[in-house]
Design a protein around this motif. Structure first.
Motif, PDB file in Angstrom:
ATOM      1  N   SER A 239       0.846  -1.186   0.000  1.00 12.64           N
ATOM      2  CA  SER A 239       0.000   0.000   0.000  1.00 12.64           C
ATOM      3  C   SER A 239       0.883   1.237   0.000  1.00 12.64           C
ATOM      4  O   SER A 239       1.891   1.285   0.691  1.00 12.64           O
ATOM      5  CB  SER A 239      -0.883   0.004   1.251  1.00 12.64           C
ATOM      6  N   CYS A 240       0.491   2.205  -0.778  1.00  9.64           N
ATOM      7  CA  CYS A 240       1.165   3.496  -0.703  1.00  9.64           C
ATOM      8  C   CYS A 240       0.778   4.104   0.650  1.00  9.64           C
ATOM      9  O   CYS A 240      -0.273   3.760   1.209  1.00  9.64           O
ATOM     10  CB  CYS A 240       0.695   4.363  -1.870  1.00  9.64           C
ATOM     11  N   SER A 241       1.585   4.989   1.202  1.00  5.99           N
ATOM     12  CA  SER A 241       1.258   5.564   2.513  1.00  5.99           C
ATOM     13  C   SER A 241       0.235   6.697   2.400  1.00  5.99           C
ATOM     14  O   SER A 241      -0.147   7.296   3.385  1.00  5.99           O
ATOM     15  CB  SER A 241       2.530   6.044   3.208  1.00  5.99           C
ATOM     16  N   TYR A 242      -0.200   6.957   1.160  1.00  6.63           N
ATOM     17  CA  TYR A 242      -1.352   7.832   0.911  1.00  6.63           C
ATOM     18  C   TYR A 242      -2.127   7.149  -0.213  1.00  6.63           C
ATOM     19  O   TYR A 242      -1.873   5.974  -0.486  1.00  6.63           O
ATOM     20  CB  TYR A 242      -0.890   9.256   0.565  1.00  6.63           C
ATOM     21  N   GLN A 243      -3.067   7.801  -0.850  1.00  9.58           N
ATOM     22  CA  GLN A 243      -3.799   7.159  -1.954  1.00  9.58           C
ATOM     23  C   GLN A 243      -3.512   7.905  -3.248  1.00  9.58           C
ATOM     24  O   GLN A 243      -3.390   9.131  -3.234  1.00  9.58           O
ATOM     25  CB  GLN A 243      -5.317   7.241  -1.733  1.00  9.58           C
ATOM     26  N   THR A 253     -11.184  10.076  -0.027  1.00 14.39           N
ATOM     27  CA  THR A 253     -10.217  10.852   0.757  1.00 14.39           C
ATOM     28  C   THR A 253      -9.383  11.800  -0.109  1.00 14.39           C
ATOM     29  O   THR A 253      -8.305  12.236   0.301  1.00 14.39           O
ATOM     30  CB  THR A 253      -9.264   9.918   1.531  1.00 14.39           C
ATOM     31  N   LYS A 254      -9.884  12.103  -1.294  1.00 13.08           N
ATOM     32  CA  LYS A 254      -9.149  12.976  -2.212  1.00 13.08           C
ATOM     33  C   LYS A 254      -8.827  14.311  -1.527  1.00 13.08           C
ATOM     34  O   LYS A 254      -9.691  14.918  -0.896  1.00 13.08           O
ATOM     35  CB  LYS A 254      -9.984  13.212  -3.462  1.00 13.08           C
ATOM     36  N   ILE A 255      -7.583  14.750  -1.683  1.00  9.87           N
ATOM     37  CA  ILE A 255      -7.148  16.009  -1.056  1.00  9.87           C
ATOM     38  C   ILE A 255      -7.466  17.173  -1.988  1.00  9.87           C
ATOM     39  O   ILE A 255      -7.188  17.105  -3.186  1.00  9.87           O
ATOM     40  CB  ILE A 255      -5.631  15.954  -0.759  1.00  9.87           C
ATOM     41  N   GLU A 256      -8.071  18.217  -1.430  1.00  9.33           N
ATOM     42  CA  GLU A 256      -8.410  19.384  -2.250  1.00  9.33           C
ATOM     43  C   GLU A 256      -7.420  20.530  -2.025  1.00  9.33           C
ATOM     44  O   GLU A 256      -7.250  21.383  -2.880  1.00  9.33           O
ATOM     45  CB  GLU A 256      -9.844  19.873  -1.946  1.00  9.33           C
TER      46      GLU A 256
END
Ligand code: IMP
Ligand code: MG
Length: 398
Positions: A239-243, A253-256
């Motif tokens: 797994s990546c440590s983020y997505q 959980t997309k970052i804006e």
């Protein structure tokens, strides 16, 4: 035969290529069991970057590589990749094995995706979906057909005809029954099976219809190469440590925040190797990871790209979803619900230290270990190691 599978926990691009290559240093055979040239596995060894599409990415280390029956093959891309690898590996042609039951991506499969662009799903347009459609419809062409029968190719594009001719001439001897081939290997040999795509692109358990056209989870590793589930001795989840995500579909959980996004895209080099698109980025989603752990039952999890999070400030981690005012702990089956969920976050203090040169657990920042231990506690699976940079050697065993 001692078989190990390495499976992606998210939507692909978890950094599996590097992990597979690292693990391949100690295995005899590497294999692919699903997907096709839609995959792009980047490996960096001694400052040189190599992109693998169909050939298993551990082939630079392992003596032999197998493309399993579950893969769909684009012959032109296969030949290009082999041409490149032959310049790096002695006798590469003699050590690549292709299942004669694997299906071939035909020019019309590619044309179907190019012309009827499925904007919604955002496929890689490599003809992978249409090739699997032909397979399931029982009208596909397999490698065995290409090398034995005189398939009418007169109406096919010249480039395809010549790829078929070269393939037959050079690789006929390498086309085998992968199940039989593996059963004939010495019991002491090890086989590393690498997943392409990831758990949430699985045709059954991914975010359908925003998925690829094959099963990407650990169970498929056996079917797609021709071994028994009993042969699979170890499973590792990457797994990546983020997505990150390319293509369409929900991304809870997309970052804006543009500053945070820029930090990740820049430091993580989040440009897709196959589509050349900038990947969307988000915080780690433990609802998805819990599901990935349940589906794959890994012996351990490997977290990648932790170096990218250095200096990002506080780190958010999604622990549950909120749907219609209710807490939910699993990924809903319908896409409408997944699109509606809101992440419930826990915030963990970040770290600012540059970790790319760290090789021992004891030298890792305290807050990084706190982040990793929290993930381990929630998933109830040991974190086997972490990746701290794109080079194969940038890895810390925990
Ligand atoms: P297809 O596999 O080309 O049919 O594309 C289906 C979906 O899977 C699209 O959203 C693609 O972006 C995604 N996809 C396919 N292969 C990969 C991969 O290797 N990494 C990331 N996404 C992928
Ligand atoms: Mg990729």
């Amino acid at each position: 035969m001692y078989a190990i599978a390495i499976i992606g926990a998210q939507w692909g691009d978890e950094g599996k290529g590097k992990i597979v290559s690292l693990f391949s240093q100690n295995v005899d055979i590497v294999g692919r069991f699903q997907g096709g040239p839609n995959a792009g596995h980047t490996v960096r060894i001694n400052n040189e970057t190599h992109l693998f599409r169909i050939i298993p990415s551990g082939f630079l280390h392992a003596r032999d590589a197998i493309i399993g029956n579950g893969v769909v093959i684009n012959l032109e891309i296969f030949l290009e990749e082999m041409h490149y690898l032959s310049s790096l590996k002695k006798d590469a042609v003699k050590h690549i094995w292709i299942s004669d039951r694997a299906h071939v991506i035909l020019p019309e499969h590619i044309a179907q995706e190019q012309h009827r662009i499925n904007k919604k799903i955002g496929t890689t347009k490599m003809g992978v979906g249409p090739a699997y459609t032909s397979k399931i419809a029982r009208s596909g062409i397999r490698i065995a057909d290409i090398i034995s029968k005189k398939i009418q190719l007169n109406t096919s594009p010249k480039k395809f005809q010549s790829a078929v001719a070269i393939f037959k001439k050079v690789y006929t001897k390498q086309c085998i029954d992968s199940s039989l081939f593996l059963s004939q290997q010495a019991k002491t040999k090890t086989l590393l099976l690498e997943g392409a795509q990831g758990t949430f692109l699985d045709i059954d358990y991914g975010h359908y219809p925003y998925v690829t056209s094959s099963n990407t989870t650990a169970g498929a590793a056996c079917v797609g190469i021709g071994i028994s589930p009993k042969d699979l001795k170890k499973i590792y989840l990457v797994s990546c440590s983020y997505q990150t995500k390319v293509g369409g579909g929900p991304f809870p959980t997309k970052i804006e925040d543009p500053i945070v996004i820029k930090h990740i895209q820049k430091n993580g080099d989040e440009i897709d190797g196959v589509t050349n698109l900038l990947r969307d980025c988000g915080w780690l989603d433990l609802v998805m990871l819990r599901q990935a752990v349940r589906l794959n039952a890994p012996d351990g999890i490997i977290l990648t790209k932790l170096d990218v999070l250095s200096g990002i400030g506080d780190i958010k981690i999604c622990i549950n979803y909120l749907l219609k005012g209710k807490i939910i702990t699993v990924v809903p089956s319908t896409i409408d619900s997944v699109e509606e969920v809101k992440p419930v976050y826990k915030t963990i203090p970040g770290w600012s230290e540059d970790i790319q040169y760290v090789r021992n657990k004891t030298d890792l920042p305290k807050n990084l270990l706190r982040y990793v231990l929290y993930i381990q506690k929630v998933l109830q699976i040991p974190v086997y190691g972490i990746s701290v940079g794109p080079e194969e050697s940038q890895f810390v065993y925990l």
